[in-house]
Design a protein around this motif. Structure first.
Motif, PDB file in Angstrom:
ATOM      1  N   VAL A  32      -8.584   8.564  -1.498  1.00 13.68           N
ATOM      2  CA  VAL A  32      -8.231   7.190  -1.726  1.00 13.68           C
ATOM      3  C   VAL A  32      -7.002   7.037  -2.747  1.00 13.68           C
ATOM      4  CG1 VAL A  32      -8.833   5.168  -2.665  1.00 13.68           C
ATOM      5  CG2 VAL A  32     -10.512   6.609  -1.645  1.00 13.68           C
ATOM      6  N   GLY A  33      -6.797   8.098  -3.575  1.00 15.46           N
ATOM      7  CA  GLY A  33      -5.550   8.144  -4.585  1.00 15.46           C
ATOM      8  C   GLY A  33      -4.335   8.130  -3.789  1.00 15.46           C
ATOM      9  N   THR A  34      -4.441   8.992  -2.833  1.00 20.82           N
ATOM     10  CA  THR A  34      -3.303   9.453  -2.166  1.00 20.82           C
ATOM     11  C   THR A  34      -2.656   8.058  -1.236  1.00 20.82           C
ATOM     12  OG1 THR A  34      -3.965  11.761  -1.849  1.00 20.82           O
ATOM     13  CG2 THR A  34      -2.188  10.933  -0.279  1.00 20.82           C
ATOM     14  N   TYR A  35      -3.564   7.674  -0.780  1.00 19.80           N
ATOM     15  CA  TYR A  35      -3.242   5.966   0.174  1.00 19.80           C
ATOM     16  C   TYR A  35      -2.621   5.241  -0.978  1.00 19.80           C
ATOM     17  CZ  TYR A  35      -5.663   7.410   4.489  1.00 19.80           C
ATOM     18  OH  TYR A  35      -6.447   7.645   5.561  1.00 19.80           O
ATOM     19  N   VAL A  36      -3.615   5.046  -1.946  1.00 24.69           N
ATOM     20  CA  VAL A  36      -2.905   4.251  -2.967  1.00 24.69           C
ATOM     21  C   VAL A  36      -1.662   4.476  -3.512  1.00 24.69           C
ATOM     22  CG1 VAL A  36      -3.563   3.272  -5.249  1.00 24.69           C
ATOM     23  CG2 VAL A  36      -5.254   3.541  -3.709  1.00 24.69           C
ATOM     24  N   ARG A  39       0.974   3.842  -0.647  1.00 20.93           N
ATOM     25  CA  ARG A  39       1.319   2.531  -0.270  1.00 20.93           C
ATOM     26  C   ARG A  39       1.774   1.501  -1.561  1.00 20.93           C
ATOM     27  NH1 ARG A  39       1.790  -2.003   0.406  1.00 20.93           N
ATOM     28  NH2 ARG A  39       1.066  -3.221   2.327  1.00 20.93           N
ATOM     29  N   ARG A  40       1.817   2.504  -2.672  1.00 23.16           N
ATOM     30  CA  ARG A  40       2.297   1.909  -3.722  1.00 23.16           C
ATOM     31  C   ARG A  40       1.507   0.401  -4.306  1.00 23.16           C
ATOM     32  NH1 ARG A  40       8.751   2.327  -3.907  1.00 23.16           N
ATOM     33  NH2 ARG A  40       8.814   4.584  -3.351  1.00 23.16           N
ATOM     34  N   ILE A  41       0.130   0.651  -4.386  1.00 26.09           N
ATOM     35  CA  ILE A  41      -0.618  -0.320  -4.790  1.00 26.09           C
ATOM     36  C   ILE A  41      -1.345   0.067  -5.871  1.00 26.09           C
ATOM     37  CG2 ILE A  41      -0.575  -1.675  -2.474  1.00 26.09           C
ATOM     38  CD1 ILE A  41      -3.208  -0.249  -2.051  1.00 26.09           C
ATOM     39  N   THR A  42      -0.936   0.829  -6.743  1.00 35.54           N
ATOM     40  CA  THR A  42      -1.477   1.301  -7.897  1.00 35.54           C
ATOM     41  C   THR A  42      -1.959   0.222  -9.018  1.00 35.54           C
ATOM     42  OG1 THR A  42       0.556   1.936  -9.069  1.00 35.54           O
ATOM     43  CG2 THR A  42      -0.660   3.667  -7.853  1.00 35.54           C
ATOM     44  N   MET A 166      -2.973   5.334   7.921  1.00 36.04           N
ATOM     45  CA  MET A 166      -1.355   5.692   7.724  1.00 36.04           C
ATOM     46  C   MET A 166      -0.495   4.730   8.159  1.00 36.04           C
ATOM     47  SD  MET A 166      -0.118   9.339   8.691  1.00 36.04           S
ATOM     48  CE  MET A 166       0.032   9.205  10.437  1.00 36.04           C
ATOM     49  N   ALA A 167      -0.562   4.356   9.303  1.00 38.82           N
ATOM     50  CA  ALA A 167       0.363   3.588   9.976  1.00 38.82           C
ATOM     51  C   ALA A 167       0.434   2.158   9.252  1.00 38.82           C
ATOM     52  CB  ALA A 167      -0.073   3.063  11.375  1.00 38.82           C
ATOM     53  N   VAL A 168      -0.615   1.715   9.021  1.00 44.22           N
ATOM     54  CA  VAL A 168      -0.553   0.226   7.987  1.00 44.22           C
ATOM     55  C   VAL A 168       0.053   0.547   6.823  1.00 44.22           C
ATOM     56  CG1 VAL A 168      -2.009  -1.248   6.734  1.00 44.22           C
ATOM     57  CG2 VAL A 168      -2.658  -0.660   9.196  1.00 44.22           C
TER      58      VAL A 168
END
Lengths: 289, 254
Positions: A32-36, A39-42, A166-168
């Motif tokens: 999950v951290g990798t997506y976060v 996507r720059r939503i930390t 990933m696309a989103v």
């Protein structure tokens, strides 16, 4: 250190439970951290982490006043995290220009509500610090089951929806044109983030949780060029760091959360330094005239 | 057979400022048209309306007889700006595969046939062998070509290209023109560009967009007139006096 290893392999010992919990949660940090981070939503994850206190506070309050013994703090945390994820997600999707304001508001209101609930809970023993900086050494076997279940659900969803997520994250507009339900997937990502945050709060507490989501993933993303490579690397890094962190905290009797995070920060810096050194070498290599 | 693009009296404004006024436009299936006009004249807005990313304030828009938000799946769109995170960890292959997101099976993985077709798209844009390179490591022109490959990979009936040659060098542009000449026979193409040389090589049909929309034949506009439109790019007031009449009234203020 020998003490630590002896304890780790003692069935049911505190250290063993803590280590198992952190290994389970590491998979979540990594995936999950990798997506976060990508996507720059930390900052959204940080707001969710802080708002979790409202749920924990309400659970303690409800147990003290209404006698709701089933209302354990983890349950309150899950509900609060999902509610803040949905609120922030809705604002982020449909009222874009006010996004940062709402994130700050959710952050502060969640903490305030939680503090007031705890203040009015007579049975509460006042150990606020364990919520703020974590209490991994007080993990009960039942917590482990909840963490394991949540972890499996989160990771399976992340892997199952890997391509659309990933696309989103990469190109929302194009994903929308291909008929992907962008709001739904963005909301799913935020809810998965919020569930992972709840796991982290158990480990490292509200204030420090965000560091565990961000640091291993940031190191993974820095060192690789594929999302799933970054996920694997981040998971392995998180597992090593949290095990070492618990060992460190057990040997010299310091809080585990800060120990794990300082180790994570050190390994992030190491990856950063290594990449910098490599590009430095490449740039200073002698060129053919 | 319905039109590829059909705008009927469409209007669009950002806040109070009208961007497109009373746009009626048909692009038939099989046509290749260029879209020109000054910056800020509404070209990108027109494309976004066709794609359903923006909704018109009034008027109707149809894409192959569908509403834009469903018709957009028949469109291969190459955006002008690389508006995404330049450091996002994704390979070129993964970017191109996104073109078939709508055909993913329930288990969420692309099939070997999809991958083979993606390789074919790489070959068509001259990027064979670059599939596993990180997208972030590419030059601006190469990124643009990956996005064109992604648009082709969707098997579009209509290609919408928003200034695809804006940051590519001459040799790449030459290959790109050859590619468009080849594609022209198979798909409908709408090409937004400032490159008049490109327009003259590819098509006789020009759509001028400057708040209002007019269609011309290139042969009806001599080279000088066209050049005037483009010199007017920097001095917008000249635009009104040449081939594409500008909207007379200023943006109304309430």
């Amino acid at each position: 250190m020998n003490e630590f290893f002896k304890e780790v392999f003692t069935p049911g010992s505190i250290v063993q439970l803590a280590t198992l919990a952190s290994l389970i949660a590491s998979v979540n940090f990594g995936v999950v951290g990798t997506y976060v981070v990508a996507r720059r939503i930390t900052y959204i994850a940080a707001a969710i982490a802080h708002s979790v206190l409202a749920g924990i506070g309400f659970a303690v309050f409800a147990r003290a006043h209404f006698g709701w013994d089933w209302c354990v703090p983890v349950l309150g945390a899950i509900v609060a995290a999902v509610i803040s994820a949905v609120v922030i997600g809705y604002v982020s999707l449909y009222l874009r220009e006010r996004e940062d304001t709402i994130i700050s508001v959710v952050w502060a209101v969640g903490m305030s509500a939680g503090l007031l609930f705890l203040y009015y809970s007579p049975g509460f023993n006042g150990n606020l610090e364990s919520f703020l900086v974590g209490s991994i050494l007080y993990i009960a076997p039942a917590d482990l089951w909840i963490m394991g279940g949540l972890g499996i659900v989160v990771v399976l969803l992340c892997l199952f929806f890997y391509n659309p997520l990933m696309a989103v994250c990469f190109d929302e507009e194009f994903a929308r044109l291909r008929g992907v339900n962008v709001p739904l997937y963005f909301m799913l990502l935020l809810i998965l983030t919020s569930l992972s945050v709840v796991l982290l709060v158990q480990l490292a507490g509200i204030v420090l949780a965000i560091a565990l989501i961000v640091l291993p993933a940031a190191a993974g993303l820095h060192a690789t060029s594929k999302l799933w490579h970054a996920m694997c690397l981040a998971t392995v890094l998180a597992m090593i760091q949290s095990t070492l962190g618990i060992a460190w905290s057990y040997s010299v009797e310091i809080p585990a959360g800060p120990a794990i995070i300082l180790l994570s920060a050190a390994s992030y810096l190491a990856v950063f330094g290594w990449k910098w050194w490599q590009s430095h070498l490449a740039a200073s290599a002698p060129r053919q005239p | 057979m319905g039109a590829a693009l059909d705008f009927r009296k469409a209007n669009f404004r950002y806040r109070e400022v009208p961007v497109l006024v009373d746009v009626s436009l048909r692009v038939e299936e099989g046509e290749c048209v260029a879209m020109i006009g000054p910056n800020g004249g509404g070209k990108s807005t027109l494309l976004k309306l066709a794609l359903g990313l923006l909704k018109p304030e009034s008027g109707g828009i149809q894409v192959f007889d569908h509403a834009p938000h469903t018709g957009c799946r028949l469109i291969g769109y190459v955006p002008q700006h690389l508006h995404f995170d330049p450091k996002f960890p994704v390979t070129c292959m993964e970017v191109v595969l996104m073109g078939r997101l709508d055909r993913l099976p329930w288990w969420g993985r692309y099939s070997p046939e999809d991958r083979e077709a993606a390789h074919e798209s790489f070959r068509r844009v001259g990027l064979a062998g670059m599939e596993e390179r990180p997208f972030a490591s590419l030059s601006g022109g190469q990124k643009q070509r990956v996005l064109i490959a992604r648009a082709l990979f969707t098997d579009p009936r209509l290609l919408l290209l928003d200034e695809p040659t804006a940051n590519v060098d001459l040799t790449v542009e030459e290959r790109f023109v050859e590619l468009l000449e080849e594609l022209r026979a198979k798909v409908t193409i709408v090409l937004v560009t400032h490159d008049l040389g490109l327009v003259e090589r590819l098509t006789d049909q020009v759509i001028c967009v400057n708040r209002r929309v007019h269609r011309h034949r290139v042969s009806d506009l001599d080279g000088d007139t066209l050049r005037q439109i483009y010199s007017a790019e920097l001095r917008e007031q000249h635009f009104g006096s040449c081939a594409c009449p500008v909207d007379e009234e200023k943006a109304p203020r309430k």
